[in-house]
Design an enzyme around this catalytic site. Sequence first.
Site, short mmCIF file in Angstrom:
data_model
loop_
_atom_site.label_atom_id
_atom_site.label_comp_id
_atom_site.label_asym_id
_atom_site.label_seq_id
_atom_site.Cartn_x
_atom_site.Cartn_y
_atom_site.Cartn_z
N LYS A 1 0.83 -1.22 0.00
CA LYS A 1 0.00 0.00 0.00
C LYS A 1 0.86 1.26 0.00
O LYS A 1 0.58 2.20 -0.73
CB LYS A 1 -0.91 0.05 1.25
CG LYS A 1 -1.96 -1.02 1.34
CD LYS A 1 -2.92 -0.76 2.48
CE LYS A 1 -2.30 -0.75 3.87
NZ LYS A 1 -1.70 -2.03 4.29
N ARG B 1 -9.54 1.32 8.46
CA ARG B 1 -9.19 -0.06 8.77
C ARG B 1 -10.31 -0.76 9.52
O ARG B 1 -10.18 -1.94 9.86
CB ARG B 1 -7.94 -0.09 9.64
CG ARG B 1 -6.65 -0.40 8.88
CD ARG B 1 -5.53 -0.20 9.86
NE ARG B 1 -4.36 -0.95 9.58
CZ ARG B 1 -3.20 -0.43 9.13
NH1 ARG B 1 -3.12 0.84 8.84
NH2 ARG B 1 -2.16 -1.19 8.97
N ARG C 1 11.46 -2.49 11.90
CA ARG C 1 10.17 -2.12 12.49
C ARG C 1 9.79 -3.14 13.53
O ARG C 1 9.66 -4.33 13.23
CB ARG C 1 9.09 -2.05 11.39
CG ARG C 1 9.01 -0.70 10.75
CD ARG C 1 7.94 -0.68 9.69
NE ARG C 1 6.60 -1.02 10.18
CZ ARG C 1 5.50 -0.75 9.50
NH1 ARG C 1 5.57 -0.12 8.35
NH2 ARG C 1 4.33 -1.10 9.98
N ARG D 1 11.01 -6.80 5.17
CA ARG D 1 10.89 -5.42 5.67
C ARG D 1 11.42 -5.32 7.10
O ARG D 1 12.05 -4.34 7.48
CB ARG D 1 9.43 -4.98 5.60
CG ARG D 1 9.23 -3.52 5.87
CD ARG D 1 7.86 -3.07 5.46
NE ARG D 1 6.85 -3.40 6.46
CZ ARG D 1 5.55 -3.10 6.33
NH1 ARG D 1 5.12 -2.53 5.22
NH2 ARG D 1 4.70 -3.41 7.27
N ARG E 1 -0.98 -9.12 13.31
CA ARG E 1 -1.50 -8.04 12.45
C ARG E 1 -2.33 -8.61 11.29
O ARG E 1 -3.32 -8.01 10.88
CB ARG E 1 -0.34 -7.19 11.92
CG ARG E 1 0.29 -6.35 13.03
CD ARG E 1 1.59 -5.74 12.60
NE ARG E 1 1.41 -4.74 11.59
CZ ARG E 1 2.31 -4.44 10.66
NH1 ARG E 1 3.46 -5.10 10.60
NH2 ARG E 1 2.07 -3.50 9.80
P1 AMP Z 1 0.85 0.67 8.90
O1 AMP Z 1 2.15 1.37 8.70
O2 AMP Z 1 -0.25 1.21 8.02
O3 AMP Z 1 0.97 -0.83 8.78
O4 AMP Z 1 0.38 0.98 10.39
C1 AMP Z 1 1.19 0.65 11.51
C2 AMP Z 1 0.33 0.59 12.75
O5 AMP Z 1 -0.27 1.86 12.99
C3 AMP Z 1 -0.85 -0.38 12.69
O6 AMP Z 1 -0.46 -1.72 12.97
C4 AMP Z 1 -1.74 0.20 13.77
O7 AMP Z 1 -1.25 -0.09 15.07
C5 AMP Z 1 -1.56 1.69 13.54
N1 AMP Z 1 -2.56 2.18 12.56
C6 AMP Z 1 -2.30 2.72 11.34
N2 AMP Z 1 -3.45 3.06 10.72
C7 AMP Z 1 -4.45 2.74 11.56
C8 AMP Z 1 -5.86 2.80 11.50
N3 AMP Z 1 -6.51 3.29 10.41
N4 AMP Z 1 -6.58 2.37 12.56
C9 AMP Z 1 -5.97 1.90 13.66
N5 AMP Z 1 -4.65 1.78 13.78
C10 AMP Z 1 -3.88 2.18 12.75
#
Ligand code: AMP
Length: 219
Positions: free
Chosen positions: A32, A107, A152, A146, A163
């Site tokens: 994404k 999400r 990370r 990654r 996740r």
């Molecule tokens: P990402 O980089 O998009 O994978 O996001 C990393 C982390 O940020 C996720 O695993 C969540 O803990 C938090 N996060 C990001 N976007 C959201 C969202 N829309 N709703 C809730 N938590 C989020």
Amino acid sequence: MASSPLRFEVNSPNRVEQRLRIVLLGPPGAGKGTQAARVACRFGTPHIATGDIFRANVASGTELGRTAQEYMDRGDLVPDEVVIAMVMERLAADDCEAGFVLDGFPRTVTQAEALDRRLVEQGSPLHAVACFDITEDELLRRLAGRAAAQHRADDAEQTIRHRLEVYSVKTRPLIDYYRHRRLLTMVDGVGKVEDVTGRILTGLPSSNGGRDPALALAV
Ligand code: AMP
């Protein structure tokens, strides 16, 4: 703010494209972030990545960052009310008048409903939701890569599995949510980066005869 007609033509590199409002949906590791950056660049719109905003807040030690960190480290979602408030504030910024590419939001169905409400109030509904189609084996392979490259914490193996479960339970229902609203395009997420971008662009509604986003929201 008045509703604006679609004014982009995906197959014409010379044309000025504008006001694209799109969501990229998909499990962690689906690509994404990479694709959202490319599509946003192509359309000259902001790329709004909620995960990046949270990580920046964690890095600079803000209250939002402190709230988000414990959820992120566990691989859980940050509570809806926190994320929704953050995204609504971001969408109110002037640069979003040019449209936006949302990456990692919504999400949950609650987040999607909040987004719909805001965009309907503004008369500027979503044009499309592109969802990556990708196998779990491919995701695990990419996320392991990654983890090694970016260090990370949430890409550690057990957190990755968690996740993916969270995605299945809380985010996957958005596929039906957006399909029902006739906004959904499934995109094969495997292959060269530029090929996947091409598939996303091809799946967008065209300015003459594509899906009507206003109708889609009325469903
Ligand atoms: P990402 O980089 O998009 O994978 O996001 C990393 C982390 O940020 C996720 O695993 C969540 O803990 C938090 N996060 C990001 N976007 C959201 C969202 N829309 N709703 C809730 N938590 C989020």
